[in-house]
Each structure stands twice: as structure tokens, then as C-alpha cells.
Design a protein around this motif. Structure first.
Motif, PDB file in Angstrom:
ATOM      1  N   ARG A   1       6.880  -3.897   9.318  1.00 31.02           N
ATOM      2  CA  ARG A   1       7.707  -3.498   8.174  1.00 31.02           C
ATOM      3  C   ARG A   1       6.850  -2.773   7.134  1.00 31.02           C
ATOM      4  NH1 ARG A   1      11.925  -4.133   4.722  1.00 31.02           N
ATOM      5  NH2 ARG A   1      11.439  -4.741   2.569  1.00 31.02           N
ATOM      6  N   PHE A   2       5.660  -3.295   6.885  1.00 35.45           N
ATOM      7  CA  PHE A   2       4.741  -2.694   5.919  1.00 35.45           C
ATOM      8  C   PHE A   2       4.408  -1.258   6.311  1.00 35.45           C
ATOM      9  CE2 PHE A   2       0.046  -2.371   4.812  1.00 35.45           C
ATOM     10  CZ  PHE A   2       0.255  -2.013   3.487  1.00 35.45           C
ATOM     11  N   CYS A   3       4.030  -1.045   7.576  1.00 35.83           N
ATOM     12  CA  CYS A   3       3.665   0.294   8.035  1.00 35.83           C
ATOM     13  C   CYS A   3       4.867   1.243   8.004  1.00 35.83           C
ATOM     14  CB  CYS A   3       3.074   0.225   9.439  1.00 35.83           C
ATOM     15  SG  CYS A   3       1.438  -0.550   9.493  1.00 35.83           S
TER      16      CYS A   3
ATOM     17  N   SER B   1       5.045   4.765   5.970  1.00 40.92           N
ATOM     18  CA  SER B   1       5.309   6.025   6.675  1.00 40.92           C
ATOM     19  C   SER B   1       6.442   6.827   6.051  1.00 40.92           C
ATOM     20  CB  SER B   1       5.633   5.756   8.149  1.00 40.92           C
ATOM     21  OG  SER B   1       6.880   5.102   8.280  1.00 40.92           O
ATOM     22  N   SER B   2       7.251   6.181   5.213  1.00 44.61           N
ATOM     23  CA  SER B   2       8.365   6.886   4.571  1.00 44.61           C
ATOM     24  C   SER B   2       8.213   6.957   3.057  1.00 44.61           C
ATOM     25  CB  SER B   2       9.687   6.197   4.921  1.00 44.61           C
ATOM     26  OG  SER B   2       9.680   4.847   4.476  1.00 44.61           O
ATOM     27  N   ALA B   3       7.029   6.592   2.564  1.00 45.67           N
ATOM     28  CA  ALA B   3       6.805   6.586   1.113  1.00 45.67           C
ATOM     29  C   ALA B   3       6.963   7.988   0.533  1.00 45.67           C
ATOM     30  CB  ALA B   3       5.415   6.042   0.795  1.00 45.67           C
TER      31      ALA B   3
ATOM     32  N   GLY C   1       6.013   8.642  -2.688  1.00 39.94           N
ATOM     33  CA  GLY C   1       5.146   8.703  -3.853  1.00 39.94           C
ATOM     34  C   GLY C   1       4.246   7.485  -3.907  1.00 39.94           C
ATOM     35  N   GLU C   2       3.267   7.507  -4.821  1.00 43.65           N
ATOM     36  CA  GLU C   2       2.337   6.386  -4.925  1.00 43.65           C
ATOM     37  C   GLU C   2       3.030   5.122  -5.404  1.00 43.65           C
ATOM     38  OE1 GLU C   2      -1.557   7.531  -6.730  1.00 43.65           O
ATOM     39  OE2 GLU C   2      -0.661   9.541  -6.642  1.00 43.65           O
ATOM     40  N   GLY C   3       4.124   5.258  -6.141  1.00 43.52           N
ATOM     41  CA  GLY C   3       4.872   4.085  -6.581  1.00 43.52           C
ATOM     42  C   GLY C   3       5.448   3.326  -5.408  1.00 43.52           C
ATOM     43  N   ALA C   4       5.930   4.060  -4.412  1.00 42.54           N
ATOM     44  CA  ALA C   4       6.472   3.418  -3.213  1.00 42.54           C
ATOM     45  C   ALA C   4       5.367   2.723  -2.428  1.00 42.54           C
ATOM     46  CB  ALA C   4       7.171   4.457  -2.344  1.00 42.54           C
ATOM     47  N   VAL C   5       4.193   3.320  -2.408  1.00 38.74           N
ATOM     48  CA  VAL C   5       3.043   2.691  -1.740  1.00 38.74           C
ATOM     49  C   VAL C   5       2.661   1.410  -2.463  1.00 38.74           C
ATOM     50  CG1 VAL C   5       0.617   2.960  -1.106  1.00 38.74           C
ATOM     51  CG2 VAL C   5       2.191   4.896  -0.863  1.00 38.74           C
TER      52      VAL C   5
ATOM     53  N   GLY D   1       1.754  14.409   5.493  1.00 42.82           N
ATOM     54  CA  GLY D   1       3.041  13.771   5.225  1.00 42.82           C
ATOM     55  C   GLY D   1       2.944  12.661   4.191  1.00 42.82           C
ATOM     56  N   PRO D   2       3.834  11.672   4.279  1.00 42.30           N
ATOM     57  CA  PRO D   2       3.841  10.565   3.309  1.00 42.30           C
ATOM     58  C   PRO D   2       2.524   9.784   3.262  1.00 42.30           C
ATOM     59  CG  PRO D   2       5.895  10.598   4.545  1.00 42.30           C
ATOM     60  CD  PRO D   2       4.968  11.569   5.228  1.00 42.30           C
ATOM     61  N   TRP D   3       1.753   9.866   4.335  1.00 40.95           N
ATOM     62  CA  TRP D   3       0.489   9.115   4.365  1.00 40.95           C
ATOM     63  C   TRP D   3      -0.510   9.633   3.334  1.00 40.95           C
ATOM     64  CZ3 TRP D   3       0.405   4.637   6.854  1.00 40.95           C
ATOM     65  CH2 TRP D   3       1.366   4.422   7.849  1.00 40.95           C
ATOM     66  N   THR D   4      -0.317  10.860   2.850  1.00 39.37           N
ATOM     67  CA  THR D   4      -1.204  11.351   1.784  1.00 39.37           C
ATOM     68  C   THR D   4      -1.082  10.463   0.545  1.00 39.37           C
ATOM     69  OG1 THR D   4       0.475  12.900   0.952  1.00 39.37           O
ATOM     70  CG2 THR D   4      -1.091  13.744   2.579  1.00 39.37           C
ATOM     71  N   PHE D   5       0.106   9.916   0.317  1.00 39.97           N
ATOM     72  CA  PHE D   5       0.287   9.021  -0.829  1.00 39.97           C
ATOM     73  C   PHE D   5      -0.476   7.720  -0.625  1.00 39.97           C
ATOM     74  CE2 PHE D   5       4.407  11.449  -0.895  1.00 39.97           C
ATOM     75  CZ  PHE D   5       4.117  12.195  -2.023  1.00 39.97           C
TER      76      PHE D   5
END
Length: 316
Positions: A13-15, A19-21, A23-27, A106-110
């Protein structure tokens, strides 16, 4: 303790959230939820007690986070340590610039960006800024300012000193990582007054001071290096290189304060460990080296202490 299946469910679930974050807030939110998992709490407790069982739990934990390490390349770099040691110059350059790994997409940059803004990543950047300011201040008004950087890495603090001040600096960089020295040379050669490179690890047995041929320096500094060395080894380095100070020279070192960051987090996710100290240990460590602290530089956030020392009047 949580079962392997439950831990795997939480990790998946964490990963997925990472993967769909968007922004940094979602991370941040994903980490906040995951770090409350009982399996993480178990590791934190075991690591705090120094129990060996934490080794097996750490290994199982990372095995369940494959998507994190495969997609967030800065995390993968820090975990795998391609340069052979933690906190290498490549990782630090990313922390200084607060930028994702070039191969992260992609989202992983966040996720990479979030890592560059954790407590210690920000502390490393702040330490570099403080050291650069001190070096620039010390170079003022001198015709020649001779410095020796121990465990220099890419010498970012020197590279950021503006001309013409940098043109007054004669720099000797000592590091066991040839790639780091090469990187520093590419940015400093032709800008500093002179540049010497010593490919050696001062933590190993050897005579690095002897290889410098009796040179004397107005400043010798070890930024971050003592965080990975026990007191005896750090004291030996401080004494050896303290003998190379000019009469008005300074030996500068930094310590990471174990009270100001969660060491278990970096251990669990990145296999990154430090010798446990606080900034209060700085003066006593300096005294063992035959030095006295004449100035403590303030580092934003308080997770780092930078100590400017001179030779004590009487060295044992």
C-alpha cells in the motif's frame, strides 16, 4: 510482532501511494501512515536497544520495498552505496541542490525530493553553507590562504567561494574516493590559486601527513568525517593533522547531534549509520586531540555542530 503477510500488505500500500504521489505533501502523508505501522515500531524499539534481531527485520523490511528502491533512484543510490561508503559525494550533491536523481522519473521524483528535505539532508546543506562562509571570511585580506580538506568529497564548500576570494586559496584535498577528487578538480582547477589532490583515506593506517611533505596550513577541516569514526580514530586524525597547522591555523570539524534526528529511520531505509554523539561532545573531543575550541559555528536546525579549534597551549 506483525506477521510477514501483514507487513507485506502495508508495504505494498505504501509503495502504491508513492507511485501515484502528485507532490511532496502526498509523499509526506504516505510516510506518516507507513511509519506508524507496528512493524516499523518494532524495528525502532529493537534498534534503540541495540538488539541483533533488528538486522533480520531490517533485511526483511527492505525486501518488501522493492518498488521504492527501483524507482526512487536517490534512495537506491544511498542504500547500495556504489562508491563504497555512506554519504558519498554524489548523494551530497543531490542534497545540496535539493534535486531528484537524474534517472528518477514520474511521481517518484517527489519521493527523491522529499528525501533531500529530511532533517539530516537539510543539516548537511546547512553545514556546507556555514563552512563556506567561514572559509570565505578567513580568506579575506590574505595574499594566500592554505587549506587542507580531509575526506573532502567534491569540496562543494570551496567551489561555492566566489572569485576573486577563491583565487587566494591554495587547496589540498584528501579523499580515498578518486571519482570525488576528479569531480572536485573539474570545478576548482584554474579557479583556486593552487590545487593538490591526495588519493588516500585518512581513516586507514598510513602516513598521509608525511605524504604532504611538511606543508603547513592556515585551515584544516574534516566536515562530516568524524561522524563515522570512533573517538580513538578521530583523535588520532586530529593529532596527526593538528601538527600541520600554521602558527595561527585552525582545525575545524563537525559532529552530528543524535538528539536532533531519528537515526533509526536512516538505518532502516538506507543502511546509514553514525557514531552516536551530540554537539556537547565537541569540546571534549577537541581536548583529546590537543586542541581547544575557540568558536562554535551556528548551524541552522541544530542537528550539526561545527567547531573551530586551535592548538592547546600544551599538548600531551
Amino acid at each position: 510482532a506483525m506477521t510477514a503477510q501483514v507487513r507485506l500488505h502495508q508495504a505494498s500500500r505504501f509503495c502504491e501511494r508513492l507511485s501515484s504521489a502528485q507532490g511532496e505533501g502526498a509523499v509526506e502523508a504516505a510516510f506518516a501512515e507507513f511509519l506508524s505501522d507496528p512493524a516499523v515500531s518494532e524495528f525502532r524499539l529493537l534498534a534503540g536497544n541495540g538488539q541483533r534481531r533488528s538486522v533480520a527485520l531490517r533485511r526483511a523490511f527492505r525486501a518488501q520495498l522493492g518498488p521504492l528502491y527501483e524507482n526512487a533512484k536517490l534512495w537506491k543510490h544511498c542504500l547500495n552505496k556504489p562508491c563504497g561508503y555512506a554519504g558519498d559525494y554524489i548523494a551530497l550533491e543531490h542534497f545540496y541542490d535539493q534535486r531528484p536523481h537524474d534517472d528518477t522519473t514520474g511521481p517518484w521524483t517527489f519521493v527523491d525530493l522529499w528525501a533531500t528535505k529530511t532533517t539530516l539532508a537539510r543539516a548537511f546543506k546547512a553545514r556546507k553553507d556555514v563552512l563556506r562562509s567561514w572559509l570565505e571570511e578567513e580568506a579575506w585580506g590574505r595574499d594566500r590562504f592554505r587549506i587542507c580538506a580531509l575526506g573532502s568529497g567534491s569540496a562543494r564548500e570551496l567551489r561555492e567561494i566566489p572569485l576573486p576570494r577563491l583565487s587566494q586559496v591554495s587547496a589540498t584535498l584528501v579523499d580515498g574516493d578518486r571519482k570525488a577528487l576528479w569531480y572536485a578538480r573539474q570545478h576548482l582547477e584554474g579557479r583556486a590559486r593552487s590545487l593538490g589532490l591526495v588519493d588516500d583515506d585518512v581513516a586507514r593506517d598510513g602516513d598521509v601527513p608525511g605524504a604532504l611533505g611538511g606543508a603547513r596550513f592556515e585551515a584544516i577541516y574534516a566536515a562530516g568525517m568524524f561522524d563515522y569514526m570512533a573517538d580513538d580514530a578521530a583523535v588520532e586524525v586530529g593529532r596527526k593533522f593538528g601538527d600541520l597547522l600554521a602558527d595561527d591555523g585552525h582545525f575545524v570539524f563537525s559532529l552530528t547531534d543524535a538528539r536532533r534526528f531519528d537515526a533509526w529511520f536512516y538505518d532502516l531505509f538506507l543502511d546509514w549509520k553514525w557514531v552516536k554523539r551530540t554537539v556537547d561532545d565537541g569540546p571534549a573531543l577537541a581536548q583529546k586531540m590537543g586542541l581547544k575550541v575557540v568558536r562554535a559555528l551556528q548551524v541552522e536546525g541544530g542537528a550539526q555542530g561545527v567547531f573551530v579549534c586551535q592548538k592547546a597551549c600544551e599538548r600531551e
